[in-house]
Motif scaffolding. Structure first.
Motif, PDB file in Angstrom:
ATOM      1  N   ILE A   1       6.557   0.131  15.125  1.00  0.00           N
ATOM      2  CA  ILE A   1       7.634   0.095  16.221  1.00  0.00           C
ATOM      3  C   ILE A   1       7.682   1.329  17.155  1.00  0.00           C
ATOM      4  O   ILE A   1       7.967   1.393  18.233  1.00  0.00           O
ATOM      5  N   GLN A   2       7.292   2.426  16.688  1.00  0.00           N
ATOM      6  CA  GLN A   2       7.199   3.638  17.332  1.00  0.00           C
ATOM      7  C   GLN A   2       6.029   3.839  18.213  1.00  0.00           C
ATOM      8  O   GLN A   2       4.813   3.453  17.815  1.00  0.00           O
TER       9      GLN A   2
ATOM     10  N   ALA B   1      14.125 -13.307   9.871  1.00  0.00           N
ATOM     11  CA  ALA B   1      13.391 -12.148   9.554  1.00  0.00           C
ATOM     12  C   ALA B   1      14.195 -11.110   9.238  1.00  0.00           C
ATOM     13  O   ALA B   1      13.929 -10.463   8.314  1.00  0.00           O
ATOM     14  N   ALA B   2      15.502 -10.939   9.664  1.00  0.00           N
ATOM     15  CA  ALA B   2      16.389  -9.911   9.349  1.00  0.00           C
ATOM     16  C   ALA B   2      17.031 -10.160   7.903  1.00  0.00           C
ATOM     17  O   ALA B   2      17.045  -9.292   7.015  1.00  0.00           O
ATOM     18  N   GLU B   3      17.138 -11.423   7.550  1.00  0.00           N
ATOM     19  CA  GLU B   3      17.720 -11.646   6.259  1.00  0.00           C
ATOM     20  C   GLU B   3      16.599 -11.514   5.353  1.00  0.00           C
ATOM     21  O   GLU B   3      16.718 -10.729   4.229  1.00  0.00           O
ATOM     22  N   LYS B   4      15.313 -11.672   5.575  1.00  0.00           N
ATOM     23  CA  LYS B   4      14.169 -11.246   4.581  1.00  0.00           C
ATOM     24  C   LYS B   4      14.015  -9.944   4.395  1.00  0.00           C
ATOM     25  O   LYS B   4      13.921  -9.313   3.367  1.00  0.00           O
ATOM     26  N   LYS B   5      14.259  -9.447   5.686  1.00  0.00           N
ATOM     27  CA  LYS B   5      14.141  -7.840   5.533  1.00  0.00           C
ATOM     28  C   LYS B   5      14.918  -7.301   4.722  1.00  0.00           C
ATOM     29  O   LYS B   5      14.864  -6.215   3.772  1.00  0.00           O
TER      30      LYS B   5
ATOM     31  N   GLY C   1       2.780   0.603   0.090  1.00  0.00           N
ATOM     32  CA  GLY C   1       2.539   1.867   0.368  1.00  0.00           C
ATOM     33  C   GLY C   1       3.392   2.509   1.352  1.00  0.00           C
ATOM     34  O   GLY C   1       3.778   3.625   1.404  1.00  0.00           O
ATOM     35  N   GLN C   2       3.416   1.774   2.749  1.00  0.00           N
ATOM     36  CA  GLN C   2       4.204   2.260   3.492  1.00  0.00           C
ATOM     37  C   GLN C   2       5.563   2.662   3.271  1.00  0.00           C
ATOM     38  O   GLN C   2       6.437   3.483   3.655  1.00  0.00           O
TER      39      GLN C   2
ATOM     40  N   VAL D   1      12.584   6.653   9.554  1.00  0.00           N
ATOM     41  CA  VAL D   1      13.011   5.078   9.505  1.00  0.00           C
ATOM     42  C   VAL D   1      12.030   4.747   8.299  1.00  0.00           C
ATOM     43  O   VAL D   1      11.066   4.917   8.098  1.00  0.00           O
ATOM     44  N   VAL D   2      12.943   3.963   7.335  1.00  0.00           N
ATOM     45  CA  VAL D   2      12.282   3.575   6.112  1.00  0.00           C
ATOM     46  C   VAL D   2      11.468   2.155   6.509  1.00  0.00           C
ATOM     47  O   VAL D   2      12.190   1.248   7.527  1.00  0.00           O
ATOM     48  N   MET D   3      10.359   1.857   6.267  1.00  0.00           N
ATOM     49  CA  MET D   3       9.810   0.837   6.845  1.00  0.00           C
ATOM     50  C   MET D   3       8.926  -0.158   5.710  1.00  0.00           C
ATOM     51  O   MET D   3       8.897   0.543   4.477  1.00  0.00           O
ATOM     52  N   ASP D   4       8.678  -1.284   6.010  1.00  0.00           N
ATOM     53  CA  ASP D   4       8.376  -2.572   4.986  1.00  0.00           C
ATOM     54  C   ASP D   4       7.238  -3.085   5.276  1.00  0.00           C
ATOM     55  O   ASP D   4       6.900  -4.297   4.929  1.00  0.00           O
TER      56      ASP D   4
END
Ligand SMILES: Cc1cc2nc3c(=O)[nH]c(=O)nc-3n(C[C@H](O)[C@H](O)[C@H](O)COP(=O)(O)OP(=O)(O)OC[C@H]3O[C@@H](n4cnc5c(N)ncnc54)[C@H](O)[C@@H]3O)c2cc1C
Length: 399
Positions: A398-399, A106-110, A64-65, A57-60
């Motif tokens: 999340i994981q 939040a989804a839109e920002k992401k 760095g992450q 998963v790509v994370m934000d």
């Protein structure tokens, strides 16, 4: 008495820990022509690698992450066509589920953040979401689809990477525990001593057993797997509500995170706990996780769960791994502290380690992951790692 191995010649690199990170490092180093030794106390991929979800998963959470997860995801895309079918690699995509208007914001920002960084993604309305995942509860606000995220079966991949390293000449020591690493020497519990120019410390959540000064804590997680229900869900489903940390009461937290396996089984996660270091399952955590899953997928109530297990993530205070030279011993390279993203970031970690060992520039800046960020001078001669856990409670994993 200690014995040298490799006919008295030093290995170029000895790797302690045969999880997915150690195995990936072994292959990356062997591919660059290094003489590699890989030491694993149990079987390959038997630690957190076997306990994890295998969501790539790509994370934000931070730049760095993002850089590490995105780079690694691209390495996974290249590796995937060469993996055996038993690796169960599937590009399922992640659906970040928004329960209400606030989460849709939040989804839109992401989405905007990913789009600026060229990560394909798409906002879905409630109706579009219901069409592609009909078992989701009614009344949800919508979702963000990130189609390049994938799912894999991690222990098989760890085994495969180590097998490829071995084909390139790496020596693998299985069922042999490392007692100490220092000054180019890896001493095993059985007295064997492996001499190496550099040592990669890839012991995951067990890292502090060998080196208590490392800024790492165990973070326990639970997972539940069901019997086979092919087509029940199609994507990795994750709630955006985890951003609010609303389900954390005692520092323990649960979030809705469900994964379809190639076998038709449904993997249900997940929980995060500090200070619970026993491997037994905690019924109150499992119940909280399942209640959360039922809220999003009411039909899950009717499915049979066949197994529950726990595993330990190696958490650092800033949620970034430790990749790079150990400031207290220049022969040791750390590759640990990947918390809930070590499957995703294993391949990029290995490239950073191999780049460092061969003095090459890396595809991404290595600075955010360098262990030296925790350096604190204790005296002029001696340095230790400073551990400030005051921000670690804020739960953005999340994981
Ligand atoms: C519940 C849960 C869900 C997760 N889900 C995901 C996910 O979906 N996606 C993701 O990217 N990540 C996920 N993770 C995180 C991921 O599993 C880990 O970050 C990753 O497996 C770490 O790999 P590793 O090789 O560093 O550690 P490990 O796999 O733990 O490997 C360390 C190895 O060192 C060995 N070892 C220990 N002590 C010694 C010794 N003294 N001598 C020799 N060997 C020793 C152990 O036996 C072990 O095999 C999850 C983790 C958990 C717990």
């Amino acid at each position: 008495m200690t014995r040298g191995v490799n006919s008295g010649t030093a290995f170029d690199v000895a790797i302690a820990g045969g999880g997915i990170v150690g195995a990936a490092c072994a292959l990356a180093c062997a591919q660059r022509g290094m003489q590699v030794a890989l030491v694993e106390a149990d079987t390959l991929g038997s630690g957190a690698t076997a306990a994890g979800m295998g969501h790539i998963v790509v994370m934000d959470d931070s730049e760095g992450q993002f850089a590490l997860t995105r780079y690694s995801q691209q390495l996974w895309h290249s590796l995937a066509p060469t993996l055996p079918a038993s690796a169960e690699y599937e590009q399922r995509g992640t659906l970040w589920i928004a329960a209400d208007r606030e989460e849709m914001d939040a989804a839109e920002k992401k989405c905007a953040w990913y789009s600026e960084r060229s990560v394909p993604c798409e906002l879905l309305t409630a109706a579009q979401l219901a069409r592609i995942e009909p078992n989701l509860a009614g009344g949800l606000a919508g979702a963000l689809l990130v189609p390049e995220d994938a799912v894999v079966y991690p222990p098989t991949v760890a085994f495969e990477l180590a097998r490829r390293a071995q084909q390139l000449g790496a020596q693998i020591f299985l069922g042999r525990a490392v007692r100490s690493i220092a000054d180019g020497n890896v001493e095993l519990e059985d007295g064997l001593q492996i001499v190496a120019r550099r040592i990669v410390h890839a012991l995951g959540a067990d890292s502090t057993q060998l080196d208590p000064e490392l800024p790492i804590r165990k973070r326990k997680g639970h997972l539940v797997i069901t019997d086979r229900y092919p087509g029940f869900v199609h994507h990795q489903l994750v709630e955006l509500g985890y951003l609010k940390s609303a389900h954390s009461t005692t520092g323990d937290s649960v979030a809705f995170n469900v994964q379809p396996r190639q076998t038709g089984q449904i993997l249900i996660g997940s929980s995060r706990q500090f200070g619970a270091e026993h491997t037994e399952t905690d019924p109150h955590i499992v119940n909280a996780m399942l209640a959360r899953a039922v809220r999003y997928l009411p039909g899950i109530r009717a499915l049979s769960a066949i197994r529950v297990w726990t595993g330990f993530r190696a958490a650092t205070p800033d949620k970034l791994p430790l990749i790079g030279p150990d400031l207290r011993d220049p022969t040791v390279i750390l590759a640990t502290g990947h918390e809930g993203l070590g499957i995703t970031t294993s391949l990029a970690t290995a490239e950073l380690v191999a780049d460092h060992l061969t003095d090459r520039d890396s595809a991404i800046p290595a600075t955010p992951y360098l262990p030296a960020r925790y350096a604190r001078a204790q005296s002029r001669q001696e340095e230790v790692y400073a551990m400030d856990w005051s921000h670690a409670g804020a739960d953005h994993g999340i994981q």
